[in-house]
Design a protein around this motif. Structure first.
Motif, PDB file in Angstrom:
ATOM      1  N   GLU A  53       0.739  -1.039  -0.128  1.00 27.63           N
ATOM      2  CA  GLU A  53      -0.137   0.137  -0.031  1.00 27.63           C
ATOM      3  C   GLU A  53       0.838   1.425  -0.040  1.00 27.63           C
ATOM      4  N   SER A  54       0.485   2.123  -0.908  1.00 27.83           N
ATOM      5  CA  SER A  54       1.099   3.513  -0.907  1.00 27.83           C
ATOM      6  C   SER A  54       0.298   4.399  -1.432  1.00 27.83           C
ATOM      7  N   ASP A  55       0.538   5.700  -1.362  1.00 24.78           N
ATOM      8  CA  ASP A  55      -0.293   6.740  -1.775  1.00 24.78           C
ATOM      9  C   ASP A  55      -0.580   6.939  -3.292  1.00 24.78           C
ATOM     10  N   TYR A  56       0.367   6.138  -4.083  1.00 25.70           N
ATOM     11  CA  TYR A  56       0.005   6.147  -5.441  1.00 25.70           C
ATOM     12  C   TYR A  56       0.665   4.812  -5.896  1.00 25.70           C
ATOM     13  N   PRO A  57       0.470   4.233  -7.275  1.00 33.95           N
ATOM     14  CA  PRO A  57       0.790   2.757  -7.651  1.00 33.95           C
ATOM     15  C   PRO A  57       2.111   2.514  -7.125  1.00 33.95           C
ATOM     16  N   TYR A  58       2.065   1.107  -6.752  1.00 32.44           N
ATOM     17  CA  TYR A  58       3.538   1.129  -5.966  1.00 32.44           C
ATOM     18  C   TYR A  58       4.780   0.785  -6.935  1.00 32.44           C
ATOM     19  N   SER A  59       4.130   0.335  -8.158  1.00 35.34           N
ATOM     20  CA  SER A  59       5.223   0.226  -9.223  1.00 35.34           C
ATOM     21  C   SER A  59       6.047   1.579  -9.459  1.00 35.34           C
ATOM     22  N   LEU A  60       5.346   2.793  -9.475  1.00 36.54           N
ATOM     23  CA  LEU A  60       6.003   4.129  -9.441  1.00 36.54           C
ATOM     24  C   LEU A  60       6.568   4.559  -8.290  1.00 36.54           C
ATOM     25  N   PHE A  61       5.968   4.011  -6.983  1.00 41.33           N
ATOM     26  CA  PHE A  61       6.957   4.212  -5.710  1.00 41.33           C
ATOM     27  C   PHE A  61       8.212   3.612  -5.891  1.00 41.33           C
ATOM     28  N   ILE A  62       8.378   2.393  -6.330  1.00 40.49           N
ATOM     29  CA  ILE A  62       9.632   1.678  -6.093  1.00 40.49           C
ATOM     30  C   ILE A  62      10.494   1.932  -7.352  1.00 40.49           C
ATOM     31  N   ILE A  63       9.867   2.146  -8.461  1.00 37.14           N
ATOM     32  CA  ILE A  63      10.799   2.574  -9.800  1.00 37.14           C
ATOM     33  C   ILE A  63      11.695   3.958  -9.504  1.00 37.14           C
ATOM     34  N   SER A  64      10.641   5.031  -8.968  1.00 35.31           N
ATOM     35  CA  SER A  64      11.296   6.368  -8.580  1.00 35.31           C
ATOM     36  C   SER A  64      12.253   6.105  -7.712  1.00 35.31           C
TER      37      SER A  64
END
Length: 253
Positions: A53-64
């Motif tokens: 769970e994150s405030d936006y898609p986790y894929s974008l969270f971890i990529i960034s």
């Protein structure tokens, strides 16, 4: 100063030409490495292999997070790694440490560019971020990379004398990655969140995400300014130390 920067750019060009001799796909590899990281986590999230769970898609969270972390660590390591290339040259010909410092900065920003473009591309596909947000994100990231490169210059002469310096720094950076919100969101109201309030790596990564995903607040703006102001003296000190200590270091070899 302009002449030093031009010479630094020429040094960078020569180094890039020497690297291209060993591979025909030089530019392709520069894109593929960050792209491979991004695609792996994109597909893992898409097919629910990971679901945090994150405030936006986790894929974008971890990529960034991962690609920004690589930008930081590369910036710190480039001066420590590449200073050895100038050891013999510095003994044979008169070469200004200002030019070498410019080389470090150009190389750090150059390799950062590819990672930032990959981040922006994935965010642009999956969100409604505006062009202005991308411009601010890019400028902010380049500024932080520049500051970290100068801090790396502080360590470079010492690493030339004793390679254990770089090994120690990288050993400390590995666990720090897990504590800086790179892979997982930091739980609110925990001791780790309190500690990270003073962690420049965490502040940089989280504030960069805020810029990308349009969640910037006055608190984010204030912490960003404070982080830059705190980091700037260390960066200036690192730059000055390198310029003054480079010749002393190579003469001690």
């Amino acid at each position: 100063m302009k002449n030093y920067f031009i010479l630094g750019y020429r040094l960078f060009q020569k180094q890039r030409m020497s690297e291209k001799v060993t591979t025909r796909l030089d530019q392709l590899w520069l894109w593929l490495e960050p792209l491979a990281f991004a695609l792996v986590f994109w597909f893992l999230y898409k097919y629910r292999a990971i679901n945090v769970e994150s405030d936006y898609p986790y894929s974008l969270f971890i990529i960034s997070g991962i690609l920004l972390w690589q930008c930081i660590t590369d910036a710190l390591n480039i001066p420590m790694t590449d200073i050895g290339k100038f050891k013999d040259i510095g003994k044979q010909i008169e070469i200004s440490p200002f030019s070498i410092a410019s080389y470090f900065l150009i190389k750090s920003v150059y390799y950062t560019f590819f990672k930032l473009v990959i981040i922006i591309a994935f965010v642009a596909i999956a969100s409604e971020a505006k062009v202005f947000d991308f411009i601010v994100f890019f400028a902010f990231s380049v500024l932080i990379v520049t500051l970290n490169t100068c801090i790396g210059m502080l360590l470079a002469p010492y690493n030339l004398l004793m390679n254990d310096v770089q090994k120690l720094i990288n050993m400390l950076l590995r666990p720090l990655m897990f504590l800086s919100g790179v892979l997982f969101p930091i739980p609110q109201g925990t001791m780790l969140e309190t500690i990270n309030a003073y962690n420049p790596f965490y502040i940089f990564i989280e504030n960069s995400r805020s810029i990308l995903f349009q969640t910037t607040s006055s608190e984010v703006f204030t912490s960003t300014i404070m982080m830059v102001l705190v980091t700037l003296p260390f960066a200036i000190f690192g730059y000055v130390t390198f310029v003054r200590g480079f010749k002393i270091a190579i003469e001690s070899q």
